[in-house]
Design a protein around this motif. Sequence first.
Motif, PDB file in Angstrom:
ATOM      1  N   THR A   1      -2.786  -3.009  -9.024  1.00  0.00           N
ATOM      2  CA  THR A   1      -1.403  -3.611  -9.034  1.00  0.00           C
ATOM      3  C   THR A   1      -0.310  -2.707  -8.914  1.00  0.00           C
ATOM      4  O   THR A   1       0.952  -3.293  -8.690  1.00  0.00           O
ATOM      5  N   ALA A   2      -0.336  -1.506  -8.766  1.00  0.00           N
ATOM      6  CA  ALA A   2       0.913  -0.542  -8.675  1.00  0.00           C
ATOM      7  C   ALA A   2       1.139  -0.710  -7.160  1.00  0.00           C
ATOM      8  O   ALA A   2       0.544  -0.452  -6.256  1.00  0.00           O
ATOM      9  N   ARG A   3       2.570  -0.855  -7.061  1.00  0.00           N
ATOM     10  CA  ARG A   3       3.194  -0.960  -5.614  1.00  0.00           C
ATOM     11  C   ARG A   3       4.126   0.178  -5.805  1.00  0.00           C
ATOM     12  O   ARG A   3       4.993   0.206  -6.795  1.00  0.00           O
ATOM     13  N   PHE A   4       4.623   0.867  -4.565  1.00  0.00           N
ATOM     14  CA  PHE A   4       5.451   1.929  -4.381  1.00  0.00           C
ATOM     15  C   PHE A   4       6.386   1.352  -3.442  1.00  0.00           C
ATOM     16  O   PHE A   4       6.213   0.732  -2.175  1.00  0.00           O
ATOM     17  N   LEU A   5       7.735   1.893  -3.409  1.00  0.00           N
ATOM     18  CA  LEU A   5       8.831   1.519  -2.751  1.00  0.00           C
ATOM     19  C   LEU A   5       9.376   2.802  -1.986  1.00  0.00           C
ATOM     20  O   LEU A   5       9.651   3.852  -2.765  1.00  0.00           O
ATOM     21  N   CYS A   6       9.156   3.077  -0.550  1.00  0.00           N
ATOM     22  CA  CYS A   6       9.555   4.466   0.016  1.00  0.00           C
ATOM     23  C   CYS A   6      11.105   4.363   0.011  1.00  0.00           C
ATOM     24  O   CYS A   6      11.941   3.434   0.337  1.00  0.00           O
ATOM     25  N   PRO A   7      11.612   5.608  -0.385  1.00  0.00           N
ATOM     26  CA  PRO A   7      13.174   5.637  -0.606  1.00  0.00           C
ATOM     27  C   PRO A   7      13.809   5.912   0.890  1.00  0.00           C
ATOM     28  O   PRO A   7      14.667   5.676   1.067  1.00  0.00           O
ATOM     29  N   GLU A   8      12.992   6.092   1.718  1.00  0.00           N
ATOM     30  CA  GLU A   8      13.472   6.273   3.370  1.00  0.00           C
ATOM     31  C   GLU A   8      13.645   5.280   3.924  1.00  0.00           C
ATOM     32  O   GLU A   8      14.652   4.934   4.705  1.00  0.00           O
ATOM     33  N   CYS A   9      12.257   4.584   4.218  1.00  0.00           N
ATOM     34  CA  CYS A   9      12.296   3.251   5.100  1.00  0.00           C
ATOM     35  C   CYS A   9      12.296   1.987   4.287  1.00  0.00           C
ATOM     36  O   CYS A   9      12.396   0.944   4.849  1.00  0.00           O
ATOM     37  N   HIS A  10      12.304   2.200   2.777  1.00  0.00           N
ATOM     38  CA  HIS A  10      12.228   0.792   2.138  1.00  0.00           C
ATOM     39  C   HIS A  10      10.983  -0.219   2.068  1.00  0.00           C
ATOM     40  O   HIS A  10      11.226  -1.170   2.061  1.00  0.00           O
TER      41      HIS A  10
ATOM     42  N   ILE B   1      -6.202   7.330  -8.347  1.00  0.00           N
ATOM     43  CA  ILE B   1      -6.801   7.978  -9.438  1.00  0.00           C
ATOM     44  C   ILE B   1      -6.540   9.393  -9.092  1.00  0.00           C
ATOM     45  O   ILE B   1      -6.125  10.141 -10.290  1.00  0.00           O
ATOM     46  N   THR B   2      -6.550   9.883  -8.085  1.00  0.00           N
ATOM     47  CA  THR B   2      -6.852  11.464  -7.679  1.00  0.00           C
ATOM     48  C   THR B   2      -5.196  12.246  -7.386  1.00  0.00           C
ATOM     49  O   THR B   2      -5.167  13.180  -7.086  1.00  0.00           O
ATOM     50  N   ALA B   3      -4.500  11.369  -7.202  1.00  0.00           N
ATOM     51  CA  ALA B   3      -3.041  11.699  -6.806  1.00  0.00           C
ATOM     52  C   ALA B   3      -2.519  12.481  -8.066  1.00  0.00           C
ATOM     53  O   ALA B   3      -2.491  11.974  -9.333  1.00  0.00           O
ATOM     54  N   PRO B   4      -1.809  13.421  -7.620  1.00  0.00           N
ATOM     55  CA  PRO B   4      -1.105  14.343  -8.570  1.00  0.00           C
ATOM     56  C   PRO B   4      -0.174  13.420  -9.260  1.00  0.00           C
ATOM     57  O   PRO B   4       0.510  12.605  -8.803  1.00  0.00           O
ATOM     58  N   HIS B   5       0.052  13.501 -10.830  1.00  0.00           N
ATOM     59  CA  HIS B   5       1.232  12.644 -11.317  1.00  0.00           C
ATOM     60  C   HIS B   5       1.680  13.292 -12.633  1.00  0.00           C
ATOM     61  O   HIS B   5       1.159  14.265 -13.053  1.00  0.00           O
ATOM     62  N   MET B   6       2.980  12.984 -12.654  1.00  0.00           N
ATOM     63  CA  MET B   6       3.645  13.548 -13.772  1.00  0.00           C
ATOM     64  C   MET B   6       4.479  12.311 -14.404  1.00  0.00           C
ATOM     65  O   MET B   6       5.427  11.849 -13.906  1.00  0.00           O
ATOM     66  N   LEU B   7       4.272  12.149 -15.709  1.00  0.00           N
ATOM     67  CA  LEU B   7       5.005  11.047 -16.432  1.00  0.00           C
ATOM     68  C   LEU B   7       4.850   9.960 -15.630  1.00  0.00           C
ATOM     69  O   LEU B   7       3.536   9.273 -15.858  1.00  0.00           O
ATOM     70  N   SER B   8       5.452   9.025 -15.233  1.00  0.00           N
ATOM     71  CA  SER B   8       5.164   7.674 -14.579  1.00  0.00           C
ATOM     72  C   SER B   8       5.055   7.687 -13.220  1.00  0.00           C
ATOM     73  O   SER B   8       4.962   6.835 -12.289  1.00  0.00           O
TER      74      SER B   8
ATOM     75  N   ARG C   1       6.455  11.937   1.886  1.00  0.00           N
ATOM     76  CA  ARG C   1       5.440  12.195   0.986  1.00  0.00           C
ATOM     77  C   ARG C   1       6.422  12.366  -0.314  1.00  0.00           C
ATOM     78  O   ARG C   1       7.384  13.281  -0.181  1.00  0.00           O
ATOM     79  N   GLY C   2       6.243  11.844  -1.508  1.00  0.00           N
ATOM     80  CA  GLY C   2       7.152  12.255  -2.649  1.00  0.00           C
ATOM     81  C   GLY C   2       6.553  11.639  -3.888  1.00  0.00           C
ATOM     82  O   GLY C   2       5.751  10.907  -4.046  1.00  0.00           O
ATOM     83  N   MET C   3       7.068  12.097  -4.943  1.00  0.00           N
ATOM     84  CA  MET C   3       6.933  11.540  -6.317  1.00  0.00           C
ATOM     85  C   MET C   3       7.703  10.185  -6.439  1.00  0.00           C
ATOM     86  O   MET C   3       8.626  10.338  -6.638  1.00  0.00           O
ATOM     87  N   LEU C   4       6.877   9.155  -6.607  1.00  0.00           N
ATOM     88  CA  LEU C   4       7.356   7.861  -6.625  1.00  0.00           C
ATOM     89  C   LEU C   4       6.945   7.088  -7.858  1.00  0.00           C
ATOM     90  O   LEU C   4       5.575   7.124  -8.099  1.00  0.00           O
ATOM     91  N   PRO C   5       7.728   6.343  -8.611  1.00  0.00           N
ATOM     92  CA  PRO C   5       7.001   5.480  -9.722  1.00  0.00           C
ATOM     93  C   PRO C   5       6.519   4.237  -9.085  1.00  0.00           C
ATOM     94  O   PRO C   5       7.319   3.702  -8.232  1.00  0.00           O
ATOM     95  N   PRO C   6       5.782   3.836  -9.736  1.00  0.00           N
ATOM     96  CA  PRO C   6       5.305   2.188  -9.420  1.00  0.00           C
ATOM     97  C   PRO C   6       6.416   1.239  -9.670  1.00  0.00           C
ATOM     98  O   PRO C   6       7.070   1.503 -10.550  1.00  0.00           O
ATOM     99  N   GLU C   7       6.487   0.218  -8.707  1.00  0.00           N
ATOM    100  CA  GLU C   7       7.888  -0.719  -8.717  1.00  0.00           C
ATOM    101  C   GLU C   7       7.457  -1.980  -9.726  1.00  0.00           C
ATOM    102  O   GLU C   7       8.337  -2.767  -9.697  1.00  0.00           O
ATOM    103  N   ASN C   8       6.427  -1.902 -10.368  1.00  0.00           N
ATOM    104  CA  ASN C   8       5.912  -3.042 -11.118  1.00  0.00           C
ATOM    105  C   ASN C   8       5.930  -2.865 -12.742  1.00  0.00           C
ATOM    106  O   ASN C   8       6.282  -1.823 -13.149  1.00  0.00           O
TER     107      ASN C   8
END
Length: 67
Positions: free
Chosen positions: A21-30, A41-48, A60-67
Amino acid sequence: MKWGLIIAALAITWVIFRARTARFLCPECHHEFQVGILSYITAPHMLSKRLVTCPNCGHRGMLPPEN
């Protein structure tokens, strides 16, 4: 032992649900996108935030899920 298996099964179920259910929004191209379950599951993550790559522009960057 039985409770440990139940807790592990619930945790795995929650992670799979979250990955689907997690969706991400690119800050560059939206561009809004999802990543695969294994990538989630295997992506490095920090907090949310998770380290993901936009399939549209390659950002490529640290992005929060949009949902």
